[in-house]
Design a protein around this motif. Sequence first.
Motif, mmCIF file in Angstrom:
data_model
loop_
_atom_site.group_PDB
_atom_site.id
_atom_site.type_symbol
_atom_site.label_atom_id
_atom_site.label_comp_id
_atom_site.label_asym_id
_atom_site.label_seq_id
_atom_site.Cartn_x
_atom_site.Cartn_y
_atom_site.Cartn_z
ATOM 1 N N ALA A 192 -6.015 50.734 3.537
ATOM 2 C CA ALA A 192 -5.124 51.661 4.021
ATOM 3 C C ALA A 192 -4.670 52.634 4.814
ATOM 4 O O ALA A 192 -6.311 53.632 5.059
ATOM 5 C CB ALA A 192 -5.145 52.006 2.429
ATOM 6 N N LEU A 237 -1.956 58.528 4.207
ATOM 7 C CA LEU A 237 -0.835 58.334 4.706
ATOM 8 C C LEU A 237 -0.519 60.496 4.494
ATOM 9 O O LEU A 237 0.393 59.881 4.782
ATOM 10 C CB LEU A 237 0.525 58.430 3.089
ATOM 11 N N VAL A 246 3.906 50.613 -3.024
ATOM 12 C CA VAL A 246 3.997 52.234 -2.058
ATOM 13 C C VAL A 246 2.946 52.685 -3.966
ATOM 14 O O VAL A 246 3.430 52.612 -4.187
ATOM 15 C CB VAL A 246 4.334 52.900 -1.459
ATOM 16 N N LEU A 276 7.978 46.786 0.797
ATOM 17 C CA LEU A 276 7.308 47.736 0.895
ATOM 18 C C LEU A 276 6.720 48.402 -0.216
ATOM 19 O O LEU A 276 7.318 48.908 -1.548
ATOM 20 C CB LEU A 276 7.767 48.495 1.963
ATOM 21 N N ASP A 295 3.968 53.573 11.407
ATOM 22 C CA ASP A 295 4.848 53.166 9.970
ATOM 23 C C ASP A 295 4.957 51.928 9.459
ATOM 24 O O ASP A 295 5.834 51.753 8.462
ATOM 25 C CB ASP A 295 6.069 54.049 10.364
ATOM 26 N N GLN A 353 3.443 60.121 -1.432
ATOM 27 C CA GLN A 353 3.083 58.667 -0.741
ATOM 28 C C GLN A 353 4.592 58.231 -0.307
ATOM 29 O O GLN A 353 4.183 57.196 0.803
ATOM 30 C CB GLN A 353 2.888 58.211 -1.517
ATOM 31 N N ASP A 385 -0.923 47.967 5.282
ATOM 32 C CA ASP A 385 -0.824 48.812 5.917
ATOM 33 C C ASP A 385 -1.949 49.274 7.065
ATOM 34 O O ASP A 385 -2.452 50.070 5.707
ATOM 35 C CB ASP A 385 0.363 50.337 6.567
ATOM 36 N N GLN A 431 11.665 50.104 -1.105
ATOM 37 C CA GLN A 431 10.393 49.726 -1.615
ATOM 38 C C GLN A 431 10.254 50.627 -2.933
ATOM 39 O O GLN A 431 11.117 50.866 -3.446
ATOM 40 C CB GLN A 431 9.484 51.415 -0.661
ATOM 41 N N ARG A 447 2.154 49.655 1.580
ATOM 42 C CA ARG A 447 1.366 51.481 1.758
ATOM 43 C C ARG A 447 0.548 52.040 0.427
ATOM 44 O O ARG A 447 1.159 52.035 -0.432
ATOM 45 C CB ARG A 447 2.112 52.164 2.165
#
Length: 185
Positions: free
Chosen positions: A31, A34, A110, A108, A45, A173, A3, A55, A135
């Motif tokens: 990135a 966040l 993270v 996603l 987002d 995060q 992202d 995620q 992300r």
Amino acid sequence: GLDDDAVGAPVDEGLGLLAEGPLHVSAGDLAVGLHEPTEGAEVADDPAGAGWDVQVAGHLCVDLVPGLLDAAPVRPGSLTEVGPLDLRLGGCVANTGSDLAALGLRTLLVTSLGDDALAGTVAALVDAIPGADARAEIVPDATTSYSIVVQPPGTDRAFWHHVGANASFDGRQVDVAAAPLLHVG
């Protein structure tokens, strides 16, 4: 891909890689911060309206796997020939996340990464996972986690591991509203 819309770098499907030519990415281009976005930037987002199904958050690293012809002794002052190096994502986030994406779930990933060149390798490897985005919190003055996977033919593998920026991952995060399912590992 990662992202990256917030940093304003040229992107390839939101990853943060230059659209043409070789990989030229600095950790700062990778990135969205966040918690504190780049000054003047708008945080995306959900890049490209991904609408993630799940995620996966936590530990992610780069596995460095040298091709070993036979046992790899470690002797001071010696040179041992090895085969080609295989680079792949490792850790729970990568393993679980790529499997869920392969099952057709929009996933996603993270995690936390260092502000180093190895973070660019993570970006390229994440981009190669169909159905997955990432992300990543870039941790200043930290290094990206990696493992050296030592696996001579006919034996079980051993890992030399550096936890790196993963040590700072504490759950802040994670945006619990980003997907209806969350796996932490």
